[in-house]
Design an enzyme around this catalytic site. Sequence first.
Site, PDB file in Angstrom:
ATOM      1  N   CYS A 285       0.819  -1.218   0.000  1.00  0.00           N
ATOM      2  CA  CYS A 285       0.000   0.000   0.000  1.00  0.00           C
ATOM      3  C   CYS A 285       0.855   1.272   0.000  1.00  0.00           C
ATOM      4  O   CYS A 285       0.588   2.180  -0.804  1.00  0.00           O
ATOM      5  CB  CYS A 285      -0.960  -0.002   1.181  1.00  0.00           C
ATOM      6  SG  CYS A 285      -1.436  -1.632   1.735  1.00  0.00           S
ATOM      7  N   ARG A 314       7.880 -11.415   5.059  1.00  0.00           N
ATOM      8  CA  ARG A 314       7.766 -11.216   6.507  1.00  0.00           C
ATOM      9  C   ARG A 314       8.570 -12.297   7.201  1.00  0.00           C
ATOM     10  O   ARG A 314       8.477 -13.469   6.857  1.00  0.00           O
ATOM     11  CB  ARG A 314       6.292 -11.275   6.941  1.00  0.00           C
ATOM     12  CG  ARG A 314       5.515 -10.102   6.367  1.00  0.00           C
ATOM     13  CD  ARG A 314       4.071 -10.073   6.777  1.00  0.00           C
ATOM     14  NE  ARG A 314       3.365  -9.079   5.958  1.00  0.00           N
ATOM     15  CZ  ARG A 314       2.050  -8.975   5.873  1.00  0.00           C
ATOM     16  NH1 ARG A 314       1.278  -9.790   6.549  1.00  0.00           N
ATOM     17  NH2 ARG A 314       1.507  -8.051   5.106  1.00  0.00           N
ATOM     18  N   GLN A 332       0.650 -11.153  -2.824  1.00  0.00           N
ATOM     19  CA  GLN A 332      -0.684 -10.605  -2.665  1.00  0.00           C
ATOM     20  C   GLN A 332      -1.279 -10.207  -3.997  1.00  0.00           C
ATOM     21  O   GLN A 332      -0.587  -9.644  -4.836  1.00  0.00           O
ATOM     22  CB  GLN A 332      -0.637  -9.391  -1.737  1.00  0.00           C
ATOM     23  CG  GLN A 332      -0.243  -9.811  -0.334  1.00  0.00           C
ATOM     24  CD  GLN A 332      -0.051  -8.639   0.592  1.00  0.00           C
ATOM     25  OE1 GLN A 332       0.375  -7.569   0.164  1.00  0.00           O
ATOM     26  NE2 GLN A 332      -0.361  -8.836   1.854  1.00  0.00           N
ATOM     27  N   ASP A 334      -2.990  -7.637  -4.923  1.00  0.00           N
ATOM     28  CA  ASP A 334      -3.280  -6.401  -4.209  1.00  0.00           C
ATOM     29  C   ASP A 334      -3.898  -5.378  -5.148  1.00  0.00           C
ATOM     30  O   ASP A 334      -3.686  -5.422  -6.357  1.00  0.00           O
ATOM     31  CB  ASP A 334      -1.971  -5.840  -3.628  1.00  0.00           C
ATOM     32  CG  ASP A 334      -2.220  -5.106  -2.323  1.00  0.00           C
ATOM     33  OD1 ASP A 334      -3.390  -4.803  -2.030  1.00  0.00           O
ATOM     34  OD2 ASP A 334      -1.252  -4.839  -1.604  1.00  0.00           O
ATOM     35  N   HIS A 336      -5.627  -1.060  -5.081  1.00  0.00           N
ATOM     36  CA  HIS A 336      -6.056   0.127  -4.346  1.00  0.00           C
ATOM     37  C   HIS A 336      -6.828   1.043  -5.261  1.00  0.00           C
ATOM     38  O   HIS A 336      -6.471   1.197  -6.426  1.00  0.00           O
ATOM     39  CB  HIS A 336      -4.836   0.862  -3.777  1.00  0.00           C
ATOM     40  CG  HIS A 336      -4.086   0.037  -2.789  1.00  0.00           C
ATOM     41  ND1 HIS A 336      -2.937  -0.641  -3.102  1.00  0.00           N
ATOM     42  CD2 HIS A 336      -4.368  -0.271  -1.502  1.00  0.00           C
ATOM     43  CE1 HIS A 336      -2.518  -1.309  -2.043  1.00  0.00           C
ATOM     44  NE2 HIS A 336      -3.373  -1.117  -1.058  1.00  0.00           N
ATOM     45  N   LYS A 423     -14.698  -2.098   7.091  1.00  0.00           N
ATOM     46  CA  LYS A 423     -14.391  -3.043   6.007  1.00  0.00           C
ATOM     47  C   LYS A 423     -15.438  -4.129   5.866  1.00  0.00           C
ATOM     48  O   LYS A 423     -16.256  -4.340   6.765  1.00  0.00           O
ATOM     49  CB  LYS A 423     -13.020  -3.678   6.239  1.00  0.00           C
ATOM     50  CG  LYS A 423     -12.849  -4.251   7.634  1.00  0.00           C
ATOM     51  CD  LYS A 423     -11.425  -4.760   7.855  1.00  0.00           C
ATOM     52  CE  LYS A 423     -11.318  -5.411   9.224  1.00  0.00           C
ATOM     53  NZ  LYS A 423     -10.304  -6.424   9.330  1.00  0.00           N
ATOM     54  N   HIS A 469      -8.484  -0.390   0.057  1.00  0.00           N
ATOM     55  CA  HIS A 469      -7.645  -1.566  -0.180  1.00  0.00           C
ATOM     56  C   HIS A 469      -8.579  -2.706  -0.519  1.00  0.00           C
ATOM     57  O   HIS A 469      -9.638  -2.827   0.079  1.00  0.00           O
ATOM     58  CB  HIS A 469      -6.883  -2.001   1.071  1.00  0.00           C
ATOM     59  CG  HIS A 469      -6.140  -0.903   1.754  1.00  0.00           C
ATOM     60  ND1 HIS A 469      -4.778  -0.768   1.644  1.00  0.00           N
ATOM     61  CD2 HIS A 469      -6.557   0.088   2.579  1.00  0.00           C
ATOM     62  CE1 HIS A 469      -4.390   0.266   2.385  1.00  0.00           C
ATOM     63  NE2 HIS A 469      -5.445   0.795   2.968  1.00  0.00           N
TER      64      HIS A 469
END
Length: 601
Positions: A285, A314, A332, A334, A336, A423, A469
């Site tokens: 992000c 991670r 991910q 992902d 946005h 969310k 997101h």
Amino acid sequence: MSNTDIELRRRHTASHIMTAGVKMIFPEIRLGVGPWTDTGFYQDFDFGDKAPDLSQGLKEIEKKMRWIVNKDFPIKQVIVSSLDDLPPEFTRGLREDPYKMELIEEILMRGEKLSFYLFGDVEKPFYIDLCAGPHLESTGQLGVFKLTKTAGAYWRGDSEKTMLTRIYGVAFATAEDLQAYETQLEESAKRDHRKLGAELDLFTFSEKVGPGLPLFTPKGAFIRHKIEETIMGIQSQYGYERVHIPHITKKDLYETSGHWQKFKDDLFHVRGKQDTEFVMKPMNCPHHTQIYASKMRSYRDLPIRYAETTTCYRDELPGELLGLSRVRSLTQDDGHSFCRIDQVKQESKNIVEVIRQFYTKLGMFHPGDFWVSLSVRDTKTPEKYLGDVKNWDIAEKFLEEIAQEENLNYKRVEGEAAFYGPKLDFQFKDAIGREWQLATVQIDFVQPERFGLEYTNEKGEKERPVMIHRAIAGSLERFMSVIIEHFAGAFPAWLSPIQAHILPVNTAHEDFAYELAKYLKKNGARLEIYDSSDSLGKRIRNCQKAKVPYAVILGDTEVGAYCNKPSQEIDFSKITISVRKYGEEKDEKMGVEEFLKELGR
Ligand SMILES: [Zn+2]
Ligand SMILES: [Zn+2]
């Protein structure tokens, strides 16, 4: 009290009853932590150098537990500021236990009180343990329990520290519930994605690469790519555009985003030549905000939508890694959307539409097979949430309207919102009834603020956009672990790396089989020819074992007439073939064109 609440109390209480039982047999034992889990509980023990053989011992512990349950000891909480506030005979055991003392010191350091639970007579308890609770009111309420297994576990998950013995158990209200759980357990063992992943040759791990870093084989990579491509295809209809970001960044990015505090201990650090400090990205992000911020934006440009399938890193502790479900490199899907507050509804609705289309294609969007958590603020603790209250009100209302208009089976869960916005979390049930949180739509008022994102409104004034997101599959690694187990490795044809095996009944049909395969491949099919060196029965069995969606059987009845014809004279689209679907006992006659359509499903 809600059902989940009771189940949590049951599991937590069971963990203490087990510990008390173990203490009856091994009074010198030292205790690590003992939390509840998704289905049960565990407790870590340090048996010292007298580690017992527990293969028989679990029965013995269960017997002691049953005795404690039958005694129906009351369970009472006492809260104190110091160990000295308790009678010395209560705390003698605790003071000799270095693990408990470490935890107690940490609690006191944080300025919190100590919560203890006394089992039995409050004057002269049978057992006492440090715990924040909550618990059942007495041991007799426990229900049915079973100790399931033991494993090694490092104190605090740290491989530099002592290895403890972890004993796992489960607890349920009734014997039927326990039975249902055990049936599900057998079924999940059969579907274990680590086992199927190896059998079906989807992914592997290498000692040399390191734990938690999965390597995908051509077949596994095919599935990953297909998922990515499918999601990208659907969302591009809603204006998402592909972006691409590097996998490392200066830590400044996370200091601005506010993630540094939260993630700094879980990051992989990278040192550049000139002593520049970089980190491997744990999320995307903040990078995406910098693409938005690269230009002046006008209200006319909004919404601006970015999407990317990209890997994050991670540093999970080795003890926490598990197949593809818990990894150190997670990819991910992902995306946005940066938009105005009044566009939040349409944008979120579009994302719900992408989720609907994708999960419908997977056959997982049946009503009853999923539910949506509408996660909103806890109005009692407004200080926990950042951002403008007016915007929060609008966004929560929008999300609830979407849930209603889209007929989603939703629950409004107060206090489940992130600190940065409300969310929608989609919880899908798999084939054996387990729930997985996969897709999500999250409104964010905080990142645009932290990065000072702006656009110019109709009047030429600067305003803040809202950031949404969204994840459709979530992490591809975890998603693959879920669908491997959901389908038990038998993927739908559109997702299968190999969609069909072509089985010529004998050598006379082989030339034709190759010609037909050529035609099918030209039309997008993914096939393998399995020639007649093995018997037809054996080949059909192997085909089922490999979980290939279709076996195409070519014998005299089907194609005898074409076998001696030159291929340019054959109209393959007109041919009828025998097809055996995975898991079926019988063949089905099908036109080649229809078969090609089936492969897309
Ligand atoms: Zn407890
Ligand atoms: Zn994000």
